[in-house]
Design an enzyme around this catalytic site. Sequence first.
Site, mmCIF file in Angstrom:
data_model
loop_
_atom_site.group_PDB
_atom_site.id
_atom_site.type_symbol
_atom_site.label_atom_id
_atom_site.label_comp_id
_atom_site.label_asym_id
_atom_site.label_seq_id
_atom_site.Cartn_x
_atom_site.Cartn_y
_atom_site.Cartn_z
ATOM 1 N N ASN A 21 -9.004 -7.463 -16.194
ATOM 2 C CA ASN A 21 -9.335 -8.888 -15.907
ATOM 3 C C ASN A 21 -10.562 -8.432 -14.686
ATOM 4 O O ASN A 21 -10.102 -8.003 -13.583
ATOM 5 C CB ASN A 21 -8.014 -9.521 -15.089
ATOM 6 C CG ASN A 21 -8.881 -10.841 -14.581
ATOM 7 O OD1 ASN A 21 -9.799 -10.818 -13.781
ATOM 8 N ND2 ASN A 21 -7.942 -11.926 -14.574
ATOM 9 N N ARG A 78 -10.209 0.472 -19.918
ATOM 10 C CA ARG A 78 -10.358 -0.840 -20.073
ATOM 11 C C ARG A 78 -9.881 -1.570 -18.746
ATOM 12 O O ARG A 78 -9.011 -1.522 -18.099
ATOM 13 C CB ARG A 78 -9.701 -1.355 -21.140
ATOM 14 C CG ARG A 78 -9.437 -2.770 -21.795
ATOM 15 C CD ARG A 78 -8.554 -3.286 -22.674
ATOM 16 N NE ARG A 78 -8.414 -2.512 -23.869
ATOM 17 C CZ ARG A 78 -9.086 -2.631 -24.805
ATOM 18 N NH1 ARG A 78 -10.233 -3.552 -24.715
ATOM 19 N NH2 ARG A 78 -8.988 -1.875 -25.910
ATOM 20 N N GLY A 121 -5.790 2.518 -14.645
ATOM 21 C CA GLY A 121 -5.467 2.115 -13.147
ATOM 22 C C GLY A 121 -6.637 2.444 -12.116
ATOM 23 O O GLY A 121 -7.593 3.009 -12.297
ATOM 24 N N PHE A 135 0.865 -1.286 0.101
ATOM 25 C CA PHE A 135 0.008 0.177 -0.030
ATOM 26 C C PHE A 135 0.833 0.996 -0.166
ATOM 27 O O PHE A 135 0.268 2.364 0.329
ATOM 28 C CB PHE A 135 -1.105 -0.147 1.150
ATOM 29 C CG PHE A 135 -1.908 -1.504 1.631
ATOM 30 C CD1 PHE A 135 -2.532 -1.896 0.401
ATOM 31 C CD2 PHE A 135 -1.375 -2.235 2.147
ATOM 32 C CE1 PHE A 135 -3.132 -3.042 0.650
ATOM 33 C CE2 PHE A 135 -1.875 -3.609 2.498
ATOM 34 C CZ PHE A 135 -2.745 -3.762 1.603
ATOM 35 N N GLU A 140 -5.545 2.763 -6.638
ATOM 36 C CA GLU A 140 -5.871 4.036 -5.536
ATOM 37 C C GLU A 140 -7.391 4.526 -5.561
ATOM 38 O O GLU A 140 -7.834 4.564 -4.387
ATOM 39 C CB GLU A 140 -4.752 5.065 -5.923
ATOM 40 C CG GLU A 140 -3.685 4.827 -6.666
ATOM 41 C CD GLU A 140 -2.513 4.480 -5.654
ATOM 42 O OE1 GLU A 140 -2.566 4.837 -4.624
ATOM 43 O OE2 GLU A 140 -1.753 3.647 -6.029
ATOM 44 N N GLY A 158 -0.283 -7.713 -4.758
ATOM 45 C CA GLY A 158 -1.802 -8.082 -4.550
ATOM 46 C C GLY A 158 -2.876 -8.116 -5.541
ATOM 47 O O GLY A 158 -3.778 -8.724 -5.750
#
Lengths: 325, 737, 202
Positions: free
Chosen positions: B628, B625, B699, B237, B702, B464
């Site tokens: 997964n 996008r 992304g 983190f 965060e 993670g």
Amino acid sequence: MFPFTLEKAGSTQVAIAAAASGARYIAGGTTLVDLMRDEVERPERLIDINRLPLGDIRVEGEDLIIGALARMAEVAADENVKRLQPLIAESLIEGASPQLRNMASMGGNLLQRVRCPYFRMLDAGCNKRTPGSGCAAIEGLNAGHAILGTSDHCVATHPSDVAVALVALDATMRVQGPQGERSFPVEELFRLPGDTPDLEHTLLPGELIVEIRVPSGPHARSARYLKVRDRASYEFALVSAAAVLAIEDGVIREARIAAGGVGTRPWRLRACEAALGGRKPDRQAFEEAAQLATEGVRPLHHNAFKVVLLPRTIVRALEMAGEVA
Amino acid sequence: MKMNVIGKPLTRVDGRSKVTGKARYAADFNQPGQLYAVLVSATVGLGRLTGIESADVEGMSGVVALITHRNAPKLAYLPHKAVIDPAVGERLHVLQDDSVRFYGQPVAIIVADSIDHAERAAAAMRITYDARQPIVDHADQQVARIVPGTGTADRSRGDADAAVAEAAVKVDEVYDIARENHNPMEPHATIAAWHGDRLTLWSKSQFLMNEQAEIAAVFGLPVDNVEVICPFIGGAFGTSLRTWPHVTLAALAARHVGRPVKLVLTRKQMFFTTGHRPRSLQRVALGATPDGKITGVIHEGTGETSRYEQFTEALTAVTDYLYSCPNVRTQYRLAQLDTATPNHMRGPGEASGIFALESAVDELSYKLGVDPIELRRRNEPQIDEAENKPFSSRSLIQCYGLGAERFGWVRRTPEPRSMRDGRLLIGMGTATATYPAFHAPSSARVRLLADGTAEVEAAASDMGPGTYTSMTQVAAEFLGLQPEQVRFGLGTTDYPPTPSHGGSWTMASVGSAIRAACLEVQSQATRQAIADAGSPVFEASMEALEWVDGRLRRRGDASPGLSYQDILAKTGNPIEVDGSAQRDPETAEKYSMHSFGAVFAEVSVDPDVGTIRVRRLVGAYGIGRVVNPLLARSQCTGGMIGGIGMALMERTVLDVRDGRPVNAHMADYLMPVNLDTPKLEALFVDEVDPHVNPLGVKGLGEIALVGTAPAIANAVFHATGKRVRTLPIKIEDVLTA
Amino acid sequence: MAENSSEMHSSGPIVSRREALQATAGAVALAALPLQPAAATSSPAGVSSDIAVAMTVNGRAHTLIVDPRQSILDVLRETLDLPGTKKGCNQGACGACTILVDGKRIVSCLTLASMHDGADIQTIEGLENDGELHPLQAAFVEHEGLQCGFCTSGQIMSGLGCIAEGHVGSPEEIQFWMSGNICRCGAYPGIIAAVADVAERS
Ligand SMILES: Cc1cc2nc3c(=O)[nH]c(=O)nc-3n(C[C@H](O)[C@H](O)[C@H](O)COP(=O)(O)OP(=O)(O)OC[C@H]3O[C@@H](n4cnc5c(N)ncnc54)[C@H](O)[C@@H]3O)c2cc1C
Ligand code: SF4
Ligand code: FES
Ligand code: FES
């Protein structure tokens, strides 16, 4: 961790003899090992009592007998406990974690030590850990500390949940020591800090807790334990309350109330109990009685909220007990 | 673009190694002959070391070495800074002198043959200090607020002060967010082993390349002499972005004793020198017209930093672009305290800043009597008004639409304290989340083997989010292979350099590099086929050929075409390509690039005892996008749970007398447990962003945390009618509601 | 160092001196602490004297000479080189070190090896059966019961305990009885789903 030698007790006599000559009992170790690692505890000899036959949970007459080595999880899951004294089961599963409850013994639970953060920090003044070194909490961070039973020497709360239930239920305990055997109310196990906060309990040197006896009563089933905390589990109580109500013909015949998280020992609230006798179990009665809980409080810089929270917790616990009554 | 593997909910390729305990984290790499090191931490908050009683300790059972500033070698500490190191100031030099700058600073290191021996000796150390009074309270009015040495981050357009002063409806409040520690489950750990002047570190790091460069600089070694290995990270983190002093100390100890040394920080030490989210104090003032048009915004914030470095974060940055408003003024200052340097913690400045801004906007909505979502709609900008640029994509209003529907926002009655479930007060709140879509230059290696499978390597990390899995998908996609035919490796400095694993830019940066390398591999394969006289595409032009599902054929040809095996059979040699990618500077100039999301929270508050529980969280995100969806959902729901921690539990409490973190303990620093988990839903709006990067990803590590705390705080207000402007919100804060 | 760079890419686990020693000693291995005499030494009060304990770990018998201070966690990780069990706090406050001792889930960081002579220990490394994942392991992968994976060993061992105890009647019950395992990544929804799934099937 300080080095130590480990002995294993095959019999109660051997255990007591070892303890009388300076060895320290160890059961689940969840308090002791933890504090030994921080060197808050430095026993040089440990006597492992886990093989002693003190793990039984049984019923004698109407009384419930819980062996000192019964694990918190075993007690909470025991059918007799759930049937006769559900308050005990409830207070147990609200404590610690499933893993710790599998390890921790009932005797050890009563003798667990305070969670005051300064107590664990060897570089902080702490009269309980190092008599005469001062109390870092009084002028420091003390949101989690006690408002009742404090002294100018120590303000730490007793952290046990089940002790609150046991004190509310007038449980007694049987101990054996070099001088023989005695029984006394669980409530009398705990000392107030006064000017000797290092002395936490009333056991004599070498005394071994053997069992806890919980007397039956008409109220046993209408009893609830409410634990108030910021996260839902795996946290000690900010404030907790055990409430027991015996209601007959719509009137409270007897009430028992004890609180955790607020006192330097599990805190029985007899004034509140007395105020409820003969009243209807309604919110007004509960609120009036609960107000008496804060008599004599000494709030610190960060824990004044407990003065507000304590009566509210009691009211809720009484309401919950009333619902099962 | 049609995707075959990207976008599929592939389960984790490293799942098996994690559920069998075979995934090795830093402290798991036991080395033959290894010794154990334990740090001794300063017990004063400021001052000097005056005495060390070491004779006893050195003679203690199992102790091999005691190292303090008295016998530690002088280290080179050559200048070195990476993007994640504060630009102003100099890193802490450990064991180089007698000064103590903050409580918990490492002052000695013990090396012994077992953990117990090392810990015993560390506890037996008697160190005396000449202590001074540290100043650690950010709220202390005597603490100067300085303009960061990197230059001002203040921005202004129009006249915000006048606009707020003249506004018909105003909010002007102060918000206070507690210091937090990352507290990943895995403690920092380093195993150091020297072979002559070459050093191998098995070390917890989110930025291997920098750990390598930093340690090389500290020891004055050529960079290539340092190897850093970290295939798995047990959560970080942000705490493992920088290379903290303990890594230096592990290496120093290993050199001192001439054996491999394992150093693992204790949970308590995790609160001392490994960074923290700085406490922030913020003022937000809003002015609006009676019909809810925001006319002025002032956002002033201070963060805290150490005395030796200036850590800065984007505390007020979101305020510049979130709303349409002609008059906006933001200001950022630092309070220098006697503490260790803070660092980025998930959603760093944005998460803190947006709590203040989105709480204030919520307050404004009540003053105006306008629904909070409607208020945001009315102030939605067409462009980034601070930069005067279009957004590369911005789906905030769609997020609100989707989220509100799934959440059931229509059931909310606007009046505070108006909703109940039995005795419990129920509150519903919402807030915006946003985070920049960063990108950093990265490289990656792709090796296509003669058997038609591929090996892909990058010095990236996976703390993670599922880097192993998602990068496998990217490579499979652009090579036209099945994921099973791709083996992706990360976690060693032997692999091609990548940027830090943080800032939600791993997929954008590393993924783009992998894509570039894959495309180059493919075109080399094409060229080999064309050059092969025996091949059906011999001497065809590149343009006449196409790759379909990993097979090369003439355009429009229905034949199965050539597989990689077919092409490589000729030489039997693999094709290996090092690819790299970076954002096109021209596009970067043209667009403002950010992710957006809308978070919805439902809380219950016990009116008697004040217990606050989050019952539901819905987050709808526009993040470009989704590579997964399985992993993306996990990352978002995990971030939301982190947000519950930020909102209701997490704070590191300092004793102002000596600066010690009083709750430096896993049981005293509260984080959500399983029972705190509400019903969680993470949704993604369909968003195509052709500008951010060739993958179109923005992304989400965060942003998943960013909007949660204000959504919860706003729900607490809705439930209780009590506005709490401090985080975390505790029982005592709502008790008197 | 290639073999150490990643479990996924390694040809096998790193063979440490200790493992090599055990391998030659057969089923009953004598694993000495590094640099320590393998024999128990008696010493004056205040000094730990090492003691011998026998324990079965994942079905394999070990006789170990331990410092009485050593936790089972440290013995597993440092002596037996079974680092699948994790140390998250060493304070009993996170659950990462959860293992089964005589079938019960406990935290191994607060459990002294010296007090567990004769114990039957199960760790994450012992769950696979002939290369087949235990159903709960498989369910953790399938339901995304993990992210970073650091709490995962403890979660799975705790999940086994939770199922064996029968505390799996509802998702809420699972949540309550799995609250002794903190997951900082917040993989709780997947953890609940994995435990519920396996409980339903068994
Ligand atoms: C992270 C964490 C969270 C926790 N949360 C809670 C909570 O929420 N609520 C709660 O109530 N508790 C909580 N606990 C405390 C836990 O319940 C106690 O540590 C445990 O009950 C102690 O029992 P034990 O058998 O492990 O004691 P030990 O550690 O073995 O012993 C404790 C003490 O009791 C003495 N002793 C033990 N048995 C006997 C005996 N028969 N006669 C005389 N002396 C004896 C020992 O000498 C020692 O001094 C928590 C503990 C941890 C580590
Ligand atoms: S409150 Fe008691 S335990 Fe805490 S520091 Fe003071 S004396 Fe020690
Ligand atoms: S490591 Fe044992 S509970 Fe955290
Ligand atoms: S998966 Fe990272 S802590 Fe649980």
